[in-house]
Scaffold this motif. Sequence first.
Motif, short mmCIF file in Angstrom:
data_model
loop_
_atom_site.label_atom_id
_atom_site.label_comp_id
_atom_site.label_asym_id
_atom_site.label_seq_id
_atom_site.Cartn_x
_atom_site.Cartn_y
_atom_site.Cartn_z
N ILE A 1 0.85 -1.20 0.00
CA ILE A 1 0.00 0.00 0.00
C ILE A 1 0.88 1.25 0.00
N GLY A 2 1.92 1.24 0.84
CA GLY A 2 2.84 2.38 0.86
C GLY A 2 3.57 2.53 -0.46
N LEU A 3 3.97 1.41 -1.07
CA LEU A 3 4.63 1.47 -2.37
C LEU A 3 3.68 2.02 -3.43
N SER A 4 2.41 1.64 -3.35
CA SER A 4 1.42 2.14 -4.30
C SER A 4 1.30 3.66 -4.22
N LEU A 5 1.21 4.19 -3.01
CA LEU A 5 1.10 5.64 -2.85
C LEU A 5 2.34 6.36 -3.34
N ALA A 6 3.51 5.78 -3.06
CA ALA A 6 4.76 6.40 -3.51
C ALA A 6 4.84 6.41 -5.04
N LEU A 7 4.50 5.29 -5.67
CA LEU A 7 4.57 5.21 -7.13
C LEU A 7 3.53 6.11 -7.78
N LEU A 8 2.36 6.21 -7.16
CA LEU A 8 1.31 7.06 -7.71
C LEU A 8 1.78 8.51 -7.77
N ASN A 9 2.39 8.99 -6.71
CA ASN A 9 2.90 10.36 -6.69
C ASN A 9 4.09 10.53 -7.62
N LEU A 10 4.92 9.49 -7.74
CA LEU A 10 6.06 9.56 -8.65
C LEU A 10 5.60 9.65 -10.10
N LEU A 11 4.57 8.88 -10.45
CA LEU A 11 4.04 8.93 -11.81
C LEU A 11 3.43 10.30 -12.12
#
Length: 354
Positions: free
Chosen positions: A164-174
């Motif tokens: 879940i944390g990785l998802s949020l990080a990748l979402l903001n990175l994209l």
Amino acid sequence: MFTRPDTRFYKAAGLLLIAAAAFVIATLVLGGGPAEAETVEPVAAGTSTATLVIQNVINGLAFGVLLALAAVGLSLIFGTTGLSNFAHGEQVTFGALLTFFLSTNEQVTIPLVPGSFTIGLPLWLAAIIAVIVSGFTGWLQDKMLWGPLRKRRVAVLQQMVVSIGLSLALLNLLQWWMGGTRHRLTNASGGRITFGNFYVGTLTLMSVVIAAIALAGVALFLLKTRLGRATRAISDNPALAAASGIRVDSIIRLVWVMSAALAGLGGILLALFDNGAGFDSGARILLLMFAAVTLGGLGQAFGALVGALVVGVVSEVSTVVIAPDMRYASALAILIIVLLVRPQGILGRKERVG
């Protein structure tokens, strides 16, 4: 857990046919007229409800096949590791946005790198590179994150929180990388093929054919190859598979590579189907992917296909009687109804507890 379809499949298929028929009949009875559908091609004014329902079934089957391609990786990962990967949606988005990045004739930039430039590769070449790079990101994730967590025997629930944390990080990175606007992979309309009162877009048909070939390849891999049989063995019993000489970690890493590559390809084809992709495209359909996997039976790669087809058809047909913005809610409602009747999912097996 990755088993050949047997009599359970035909019983479940019969149940689904009955449910689908009841749903379509209810739609025909209740639908006073077409909703303002959010389709790729607009429907002509004055179209009968029956014609609109059949057209939406066609659209739903196309969407279901593409959704299955994106969702099958989730099923593979869950089957071999028990992990529900919430960052899978960003893998879907990454494939589409990387394809746009490589193929567009517009000026593009890389965060923290000064200047802008244009790559402008042909779409087909950009898509192939994007799928390969997506597969590499799966390898990198397992090498740097999931593999070490498994070696430290971190519980699956804790790994899910990490995802879940990785998802949020990748979402903001994209979003940082490509901005908040939607990007079209091609400006060509592609035309459409008509048969009677119905049609299918050329790009949609091409996407469905590519997805079907990829899904057939996954099925052949799981059923006919040594690595596929090893994958199914790990899914059934990891300890027994390891005792039999199967290199469990290597197979799981291969599954991560396959999952990420399939997600990237699914993102590309969904972007062609949906006329574009944004930084949150994968996140918006993540629940639908989970619904497809759960509906088909957790860990069942073939079940993910069946579940995705059900989700696709229900979500599209439901727009006849409800607002298009609520179509995904109808698919999740069908998930709840089916699981009340068959808790293990369509192709899932009952398990003894206690």
